[in-house]
Design an enzyme around this catalytic site. Structure first.
Site, PDB file in Angstrom:
ATOM      1  N   PRO A   5     -42.128 -25.580  29.177  1.00 22.15           N
ATOM      2  CA  PRO A   5     -41.151 -24.517  28.970  1.00 22.15           C
ATOM      3  C   PRO A   5     -40.827 -24.321  27.488  1.00 22.15           C
ATOM      4  O   PRO A   5     -41.245 -25.100  26.630  1.00 22.15           O
ATOM      5  CB  PRO A   5     -39.930 -25.016  29.747  1.00 22.15           C
TER       6      PRO A   5
ATOM      7  N   HIS B 179     -42.589 -22.634  12.690  1.00 26.04           N
ATOM      8  CA  HIS B 179     -43.913 -23.189  12.973  1.00 26.04           C
ATOM      9  C   HIS B 179     -44.698 -23.417  11.679  1.00 26.04           C
ATOM     10  O   HIS B 179     -45.344 -24.454  11.513  1.00 26.04           O
ATOM     11  CB  HIS B 179     -44.689 -22.250  13.907  1.00 26.04           C
ATOM     12  N   LYS B 180     -44.638 -22.465  10.771  1.00 26.87           N
ATOM     13  CA  LYS B 180     -45.361 -22.593   9.503  1.00 26.87           C
ATOM     14  C   LYS B 180     -44.854 -23.786   8.698  1.00 26.87           C
ATOM     15  O   LYS B 180     -45.638 -24.531   8.117  1.00 26.87           O
ATOM     16  CB  LYS B 180     -45.203 -21.323   8.670  1.00 26.87           C
TER      17      LYS B 180
END
Length: 192
Positions: free
Chosen positions: A10, A52-53
Protein backbone atom coordinates in the site's frame (compact mmCIF):
# COMPACT_ATOMS: atom_id res chain seq x y z
CA UNK A 1 21.30 -14.66 -15.47
CA UNK A 2 18.77 -11.89 -14.94
CA UNK A 3 16.43 -11.68 -11.98
CA UNK A 4 12.93 -10.17 -11.89
CA UNK A 5 11.69 -8.95 -8.51
CA UNK A 6 8.29 -7.53 -7.62
CA UNK A 7 7.80 -5.33 -4.53
CA UNK A 8 4.18 -4.53 -3.80
CA UNK A 9 2.25 -2.89 -1.00
CA UNK A 10 0.00 0.00 0.00
CA UNK A 11 0.87 3.70 -0.13
CA UNK A 12 3.58 4.91 2.24
CA UNK A 13 4.38 1.36 3.35
CA UNK A 14 8.10 1.45 2.54
CA UNK A 15 7.95 -0.50 -0.72
CA UNK A 16 10.11 1.97 -2.68
CA UNK A 17 12.68 2.01 0.11
CA UNK A 18 12.82 -1.81 0.14
CA UNK A 19 13.22 -1.86 -3.64
CA UNK A 20 16.10 0.60 -3.32
CA UNK A 21 17.78 -1.64 -0.73
CA UNK A 22 17.41 -4.63 -3.07
CA UNK A 23 18.89 -2.60 -5.93
CA UNK A 24 21.91 -1.67 -3.79
CA UNK A 25 22.33 -5.34 -2.81
CA UNK A 26 22.45 -6.36 -6.49
CA UNK A 27 25.97 -4.87 -6.65
CA UNK A 28 25.23 -3.80 -10.22
CA UNK A 29 25.02 -0.32 -11.69
CA UNK A 30 21.49 0.88 -10.89
CA UNK A 31 19.25 2.76 -13.28
CA UNK A 32 16.17 4.22 -11.63
CA UNK A 33 13.29 4.09 -14.11
CA UNK A 34 10.76 6.77 -13.15
CA UNK A 35 7.31 6.29 -14.68
CA UNK A 36 5.85 9.54 -13.32
CA UNK A 37 5.11 12.47 -15.54
CA UNK A 38 6.19 15.65 -13.77
CA UNK A 39 3.53 18.32 -13.40
CA UNK A 40 4.83 21.71 -12.27
CA UNK A 41 1.27 22.83 -11.47
CA UNK A 42 0.79 20.04 -8.91
CA UNK A 43 3.03 21.04 -6.00
CA UNK A 44 2.17 17.99 -3.86
CA UNK A 45 3.04 15.63 -6.76
CA UNK A 46 6.31 17.46 -7.33
CA UNK A 47 7.12 17.10 -3.60
CA UNK A 48 6.60 13.33 -3.80
CA UNK A 49 8.93 13.10 -6.79
CA UNK A 50 11.52 15.23 -4.98
CA UNK A 51 11.42 12.94 -1.91
CA UNK A 52 12.23 9.94 -4.11
CA UNK A 53 15.06 11.81 -5.84
CA UNK A 54 16.61 12.93 -2.55
CA UNK A 55 16.50 9.45 -1.03
CA UNK A 56 18.31 7.53 -3.75
CA UNK A 57 22.09 7.59 -4.25
CA UNK A 58 23.38 10.36 -6.51
CA UNK A 59 25.47 7.95 -8.58
CA UNK A 60 22.36 6.12 -9.82
CA UNK A 61 21.32 7.05 -13.32
CA UNK A 62 17.69 8.04 -13.84
CA UNK A 63 15.51 7.43 -16.87
CA UNK A 64 12.10 9.03 -17.15
CA UNK A 65 9.97 6.45 -18.95
CA UNK A 66 6.25 7.16 -18.61
CA UNK A 67 5.27 4.90 -21.53
CA UNK A 68 7.97 2.83 -23.28
CA UNK A 69 9.02 0.37 -20.57
CA UNK A 70 9.30 -2.50 -23.04
CA UNK A 71 11.90 -0.63 -25.11
CA UNK A 72 13.84 0.15 -21.93
CA UNK A 73 13.98 -3.57 -21.04
CA UNK A 74 14.91 -4.64 -24.56
CA UNK A 75 17.96 -2.35 -24.52
CA UNK A 76 19.13 -3.20 -20.98
CA UNK A 77 22.59 -4.70 -20.50
CA UNK A 78 23.19 -7.69 -18.17
CA UNK A 79 25.49 -5.72 -15.85
CA UNK A 80 22.77 -3.33 -14.67
CA UNK A 81 19.80 -3.35 -12.33
CA UNK A 82 16.68 -1.47 -13.41
CA UNK A 83 14.49 -0.21 -10.58
CA UNK A 84 11.03 0.63 -11.98
CA UNK A 85 9.01 2.90 -9.69
CA UNK A 86 6.09 2.53 -10.13
CA UNK A 87 3.78 0.26 -12.08
CA UNK A 88 0.70 2.03 -10.74
CA UNK A 89 1.86 5.30 -12.23
CA UNK A 90 2.70 3.54 -15.51
CA UNK A 91 -0.79 1.97 -15.65
CA UNK A 92 -2.35 5.39 -14.91
CA UNK A 93 -0.49 6.85 -17.89
CA UNK A 94 -2.51 4.51 -20.16
CA UNK A 95 -5.97 4.86 -18.62
CA UNK A 96 -7.36 6.61 -21.68
CA UNK A 97 -6.44 3.67 -23.92
CA UNK A 98 -9.23 1.24 -24.75
CA UNK A 99 -9.07 -2.34 -23.48
CA UNK A 100 -7.75 -3.81 -26.74
CA UNK A 101 -4.81 -1.42 -26.92
CA UNK A 102 -4.11 -1.91 -23.20
CA UNK A 103 -4.06 -5.71 -23.55
CA UNK A 104 -1.53 -5.43 -26.39
CA UNK A 105 0.66 -3.12 -24.28
CA UNK A 106 0.56 -5.60 -21.39
CA UNK A 107 1.34 -8.54 -23.65
CA UNK A 108 4.40 -6.79 -25.10
CA UNK A 109 5.48 -5.68 -21.61
CA UNK A 110 5.32 -9.19 -20.09
CA UNK A 111 7.00 -10.85 -23.05
CA UNK A 112 9.84 -8.31 -22.89
CA UNK A 113 10.24 -8.79 -19.13
CA UNK A 114 10.70 -12.53 -19.66
CA UNK A 115 13.55 -11.84 -22.10
CA UNK A 116 15.30 -8.98 -20.28
CA UNK A 117 19.05 -9.39 -19.75
CA UNK A 118 19.33 -7.04 -16.76
CA UNK A 119 17.99 -7.48 -13.25
CA UNK A 120 14.67 -5.64 -12.87
CA UNK A 121 12.98 -4.62 -9.63
CA UNK A 122 9.39 -3.43 -9.96
CA UNK A 123 7.50 -1.36 -7.39
CA UNK A 124 3.71 -1.75 -7.58
CA UNK A 125 0.86 -0.41 -5.51
CA UNK A 126 -1.81 -2.64 -4.01
CA UNK A 127 -5.04 -0.81 -4.78
CA UNK A 128 -7.69 -3.50 -4.48
CA UNK A 129 -7.87 -3.88 -0.69
CA UNK A 130 -10.51 -1.23 -0.21
CA UNK A 131 -14.00 -0.64 -1.49
CA UNK A 132 -14.80 -0.85 -5.19
CA UNK A 133 -14.38 2.68 -6.60
CA UNK A 134 -17.66 4.45 -7.32
CA UNK A 135 -16.46 5.80 -10.65
CA UNK A 136 -15.52 3.87 -13.86
CA UNK A 137 -11.96 5.20 -14.29
CA UNK A 138 -11.13 4.18 -10.71
CA UNK A 139 -12.41 0.65 -11.32
CA UNK A 140 -10.48 0.44 -14.59
CA UNK A 141 -7.26 1.52 -12.88
CA UNK A 142 -7.67 -0.88 -9.97
CA UNK A 143 -8.55 -3.83 -12.20
CA UNK A 144 -5.77 -3.21 -14.73
CA UNK A 145 -3.12 -2.78 -12.07
CA UNK A 146 -4.28 -5.81 -10.08
CA UNK A 147 -4.29 -8.01 -13.17
CA UNK A 148 -0.85 -6.77 -14.25
CA UNK A 149 0.67 -7.31 -10.79
CA UNK A 150 -0.67 -10.86 -10.67
CA UNK A 151 0.75 -11.70 -14.10
CA UNK A 152 4.10 -10.10 -13.28
CA UNK A 153 4.29 -11.99 -9.97
CA UNK A 154 3.89 -15.20 -11.98
CA UNK A 155 7.14 -14.55 -13.86
CA UNK A 156 9.12 -12.96 -11.00
CA UNK A 157 11.77 -14.90 -9.11
CA UNK A 158 11.03 -12.98 -5.91
CA UNK A 159 7.83 -11.29 -4.74
CA UNK A 160 7.72 -9.09 -1.64
CA UNK A 161 4.82 -7.48 0.20
CA UNK A 162 5.74 -4.40 2.20
CA UNK A 163 3.15 -3.13 4.66
CA UNK A 164 3.40 -1.15 7.85
CA UNK A 165 7.15 -0.83 7.35
CA UNK A 166 7.62 -4.63 7.38
CA UNK A 167 8.75 -6.84 4.52
CA UNK A 168 7.26 -10.25 3.77
CA UNK A 169 8.90 -12.49 1.18
CA UNK A 170 5.83 -13.99 -0.47
CA UNK A 171 8.02 -16.25 -2.59
CA UNK A 172 9.03 -18.11 0.57
CA UNK A 173 5.83 -17.76 2.60
CA UNK A 174 3.15 -18.28 -0.02
CA UNK A 175 2.14 -20.49 -2.90
CA UNK A 176 1.45 -19.01 -6.32
CA UNK A 177 -1.98 -19.46 -7.85
CA UNK A 178 -2.21 -21.21 -11.20
CA UNK A 179 -1.57 -18.97 -14.21
CA UNK A 180 -4.48 -16.86 -15.38
CA UNK A 181 -6.36 -18.40 -18.29
CA UNK A 182 -6.16 -15.14 -20.20
CA UNK A 183 -2.46 -14.58 -19.58
CA UNK A 184 -0.24 -13.05 -22.23
CA UNK A 185 1.16 -16.45 -23.19
CA UNK A 186 -2.21 -17.94 -23.98
CA UNK A 187 -3.65 -15.37 -26.31
CA UNK A 188 -2.82 -12.76 -28.85
CA UNK A 189 -5.05 -9.71 -28.90
CA UNK A 190 -5.85 -8.41 -32.36
CA UNK A 191 -8.08 -5.81 -33.89
CA UNK A 192 -10.05 -8.34 -35.95
Amino acid sequence: MSKVVLVTGPARSGKSEWAEILAMQSQKAVIYVATAVENSEDKEWQQRILQHKQRRPQHWATLEVPYELSATFANAEPNICLLVDSLGTWVANFLEQDELIWENIVQEFLETVELVSADVIFVAEETGWGVVPAYPIGRTFRDRLGHLVRQLAGISQEVYLVTGGHVLNLSLLGSPLPKLKNSHRNRKVTNS
